[in-house]
Design an enzyme around this catalytic site. Structure first.
Site, short mmCIF file in Angstrom:
data_model
loop_
_atom_site.label_atom_id
_atom_site.label_comp_id
_atom_site.label_asym_id
_atom_site.label_seq_id
_atom_site.Cartn_x
_atom_site.Cartn_y
_atom_site.Cartn_z
N TYR A 58 0.87 -1.19 -0.28
CA TYR A 58 -0.30 -0.12 -0.19
C TYR A 58 0.99 1.20 -0.40
CZ TYR A 58 -3.37 -3.13 1.18
OH TYR A 58 -4.48 -3.80 1.59
N SER A 202 -13.74 -4.24 1.42
CA SER A 202 -14.03 -3.57 0.56
C SER A 202 -15.98 -3.59 0.44
CB SER A 202 -14.03 -3.19 -0.40
OG SER A 202 -12.65 -2.70 -1.36
N PRO A 203 -15.94 -3.54 1.55
CA PRO A 203 -17.90 -3.77 2.04
C PRO A 203 -18.60 -2.71 1.77
CG PRO A 203 -16.86 -2.81 4.13
CD PRO A 203 -15.31 -3.27 3.01
N GLY A 205 -18.10 -0.96 -1.18
CA GLY A 205 -18.00 -1.48 -2.72
C GLY A 205 -17.14 -0.05 -3.63
N ARG A 206 -15.47 -0.62 -3.10
CA ARG A 206 -14.82 0.70 -4.00
C ARG A 206 -15.22 2.24 -3.54
NH1 ARG A 206 -10.91 -2.77 -4.18
NH2 ARG A 206 -11.46 -4.96 -5.29
N GLY A 207 -16.29 2.43 -2.56
CA GLY A 207 -16.87 3.47 -2.19
C GLY A 207 -18.27 3.57 -3.06
N GLY A 212 -22.52 9.94 -1.47
CA GLY A 212 -23.00 10.69 -2.05
C GLY A 212 -22.64 10.19 -4.00
#
Length: 329
Positions: A58, A202-203, A205-207, A212
């Site tokens: 990372y 990623s719960p 969904g990657r944002g 928004g």
């Protein structure tokens, strides 16, 4: 309210029911700076989240260094996980060689200001190396006191069973959310049967399931999602129709969409400990209270009608990104 706790594996410590993933500190989802990341970690700690996840790759060590800096400055007591196994290249490849894994662990410990980590993952399994050999390598690191436990990431149920027979696994980390439900076809059940914690990354969904609308056209050139088929047209517009319906349901319940998405994950089993991530304390506030959300059978049924299994258009990874992920269905 106090953050609820869950056990990290059959013999592991109790940790916050929601963990924290630091992938965004490495710039995968847009520009990140150290001061903002440190502020975010302070907010994470204040929220009672004491299970943190990072990796050597990372930001090529940047995320580990930031976590280590925060721990040194504050003396915060957390359960810490890191990972190794991905070699960026080019070309990108993987190694589970014993010498490589040990060297990467030693490098990670130095950046993290630790003499051990509680959990060490194989980030991707090296396909041609028997997983039993890898388990033995991790077992030696446990015996030496450099790690307390080990885990695997993005693997199949068969791999989990083979590895667990040699040196018991504490955790398995795969992507899992309302828009990525493949683990329901074996991984979640296998972990439960064997007493292994399942760690959904990623719960949100990657944002995509955030507060928004995202604008994929605004993603920077290094944004990890820029190659994800689900964020590309025509898939993205189709996916947004579903996401907006989910947002309306969340608003009717008086909660934020990301908090509801995490609450849904928590309701899939007591051995699940999701690790959402964010670059800012502001976005953390959108979901930090997710463990307090109760969902009735009617709520779960309604969510299933809005976002049925398989609703998302497009794959979660591009073909290049999918390399190294075990496929089993």
């Amino acid at each position: 309210m106090t953050m609820p706790k869950r056990r990290l594996g059959a013999e592991g410590p109790t940790v916050s029911a929601i963990g924290f993933g630091s992938m965004s500190f490495g710039g995968f989802f847009g520009p990140a700076d150290d001061d903002t990341s440190l502020e975010t970690l302070a907010a994470v700690a204040a929220a009672g989240i004491d299970f943190w996840d990072t990796a050597n790759i990372y930001g090529m060590g940047r995320a580990e260094r930031i976590v280590g800096q925060y721990l040194k400055q504050t003396g915060a007591r957390i359960t810490l996980a890191t990972k190794a196994g991905i070699i960026p290249g080019p070309p990108r490849h993987y190694s589970n060689d014993a010498d490589y894994i040990r060297a990467e662990l030693e490098s990670s410990l130095q950046k993290l200001n630790r003499d051990k980590v509680e959990l060490y993952y194989i980030h991707r399994r090296e396909e041609k190396r028997p997983v039993e050999e890898v388990a033995e390598t991790m077992g030696r690191l446990i015996e030496e006191g450099l790690i307390d436990a080990w885990g695997l990431s993005e693997v199949a149920p068969s791999t989990i069973r083979r590895a667990h027979r040699v040196v018991p696994l504490t955790a398995v980390q795969n992507e899992y959310s309302l828009w990525t439900r493949l683990p329901e076809l074996g991984v979640i059940q296998t972990c439960e049967d064997l007493g292994i914690a399942f760690i959904p990354f990623s719960p949100i969904g990657r944002g995509a399931l955030g507060v928004g609308d995202l604008d994929p056209q605004s993603f920077g050139s290094h944004d990890f999602r820029k190659q994800n088929p689900r964020f590309l047209e025509p898939n993205w517009s189709e996916n947004m129709d579903y996401i907006r319906a989910f947002r309306r349901f969340a608003e009717d319940k008086g909660v934020t969409p990301p908090a509801l998405a995490i609450a849904w994950v928590l309701h899939q089993g007591d051995h699940l400990i999701p690790i959402p991530g964010t670059r800012t304390a502001e976005h953390l506030a959108d979901w930090a209270q997710a463990a307090e959300i109760g969902l009735s059978e009617d709520d779960l049924w309604e969510i299933e009608q809005i976002l049925p299994a398989g609703w998302a258009a497009g794959d979660r990874y591009s073909d290049t990104q999918l390399f190294g992920v075990e496929r089993y269905c």
